[in-house]
Enzyme design. Structure first.
Site, short mmCIF file in Angstrom:
data_model
loop_
_atom_site.label_atom_id
_atom_site.label_comp_id
_atom_site.label_asym_id
_atom_site.label_seq_id
_atom_site.Cartn_x
_atom_site.Cartn_y
_atom_site.Cartn_z
N LYS A 54 0.85 -1.20 0.00
CA LYS A 54 0.00 0.00 0.00
C LYS A 54 0.88 1.25 0.00
CE LYS A 54 -3.70 -2.68 2.09
NZ LYS A 54 -4.49 -3.10 3.23
N GLN A 98 -4.57 -1.83 9.55
CA GLN A 98 -4.51 -3.15 8.93
C GLN A 98 -5.15 -4.20 9.86
OE1 GLN A 98 -3.57 -3.68 5.80
NE2 GLN A 98 -3.90 -5.88 5.89
N ASP A 121 -10.75 2.86 4.20
CA ASP A 121 -11.09 1.44 4.10
C ASP A 121 -12.60 1.23 4.15
OD1 ASP A 121 -9.40 -0.69 3.68
OD2 ASP A 121 -8.59 -0.67 5.72
N1 GUN Z 1 -6.98 -7.19 5.93
C1 GUN Z 1 -7.35 -7.90 4.83
N2 GUN Z 1 -7.88 -7.07 3.90
C2 GUN Z 1 -7.84 -5.84 4.42
C3 GUN Z 1 -8.24 -4.56 3.93
O1 GUN Z 1 -8.76 -4.39 2.82
N3 GUN Z 1 -8.02 -3.52 4.77
C4 GUN Z 1 -7.47 -3.68 6.00
N4 GUN Z 1 -7.32 -2.61 6.75
N5 GUN Z 1 -7.11 -4.84 6.49
C5 GUN Z 1 -7.28 -5.91 5.69
#
Ligand code: GUN
Length: 292
Positions: A54, A98, A121
């Site tokens: 990211k 995350q 998110d």
């Molecule tokens: N863990 C697995 N997929 C995601 C996501 O799209 N965002 C976040 N923050 N954690 C994740």
């Protein structure tokens, strides 16, 4: 019949180019550089790898990123304090915590703290609540489901009036994907571990979104001829012909399904690249809301 393969890599690349162009226009106009903060609690290698990709994407698209790692034994208060600091920092437009976090952290309390305008998110209860209500619009849609819908729309699949089946009801993919499909006037069935006679339910689907995390569970004879199949699964299975001794497959048996479906996403190269592309799009949107 052989399905049209939906090229997620190419579609994600197009989204990224559009975002990069808008970012450079903003900067040329003297506006702030869209900036994403990533919060990673603990040292799960998969989460660390996702967060690193990211941040890399931010750099590639001309956006800023700030990484906030916390140790695996960080307290609830420490995690919440970090989110509060990021909420208050005008240089930060998007906050991504995350998931999953260590078991001792109350995830819901952390997610609900994120300022709705920075919730790139789309996991805060306010954004999800808006997505779930008729006539309301979330500021942000969770990135993976957003990517799934984007792939359908870019491929010309008609969502309105379609029978859609979503396999899986996770907070991250299945449930928001179902809500998005409803908001686009599909008729939606959500299946899970207690669903009876899954193959016969899946056979009704004009659109299938598979997000259950079981390698190649969906067989070719479960697919309605001509259906659009979006495979969110990323599962490693043993493969002695590979140097690594393994390869990645989806939740759908691709070789069987592509002979029946009208459209299908491959794994890898389907939904995977879309998640980060949509996160970048959401982060740009966050900057546009906060610093128009
Ligand atoms: N863990 C697995 N997929 C995601 C996501 O799209 N965002 C976040 N923050 N954690 C994740």
């Amino acid at each position: 019949m052989t399905a049209q393969i939906i090229d997620g890599k190419a579609i994600a690349q197009k989204v990224r180019q559009e975002v990069a162009a808008r970012v450079s226009e903003r900067i040329a106009a003297g506006k702030s550089q869209p900036t994403l903060a990533t919060v990673l609690v603990g040292d799960r290698p998969d989460s660390a790898a996702y967060v690193a990709s990211k941040q890399k994407a931010c750099a590639e698209l001309g956006m800023g990123s700030v990484h906030c790692p916390l140790p695996a034994d960080a307290t609830q208060e420490e995690v919440e304090a970090r989110v509060r600091e990021l909420n208050a920092d005008p240089k930060i437009h998007g906050i991504l915590v995350q998931l999953p976090m260590p078991a001792h952290i109350d995830e819901e309390r952390v997610l609900q703290l994120i300022n709705i305008e920075k919730d790139v998110d789309g996991f805060s209860p306010l954004n999800i609540g808006r997505l779930a209500q008729k006539g309301r619009k979330p500021l942000f849609v969770p990135c993976t489901p957003y990517g799934c819908i984007y792939l359908l729309e870019e491929s010309g699949v008609k969502i309105e009036g379609a029978n859609a089946v979503v396999l899986g009801r996770s907070n991250i993919v299945g449930m928001p994907a179902a809500l998005l499909l409803i908001s686009r006037n599909a008729t939606v069935t959500v299946c899970h571990s207690r669903t009876r006679d899954l193959p016969s339910v899946v056979r009704q689907a004009d659109i299938l979104i598979a997000a259950i995390g079981r390698a190649e569970m969906v067989r070719g004879d479960w697919i309605k001829p001509g259906a659009a199949v979006i495979d969110v699964g990323i599962n490693a299975i043993p493969d002695a012909t590979k140097k690594s001794g393994r390869r990645l497959v989806g939740d759908v048996n691709f070789e069987e399904a592509k002979e029946v479906a009208g459209y299908i996403t491959p794994v890898p190269g389907g939904v995977g690249p879309m998640t980060i592309a949509m996160l970048m799009k959401n982060t740009l949107h966050a900057a546009e809301i906060q610093d128009p």
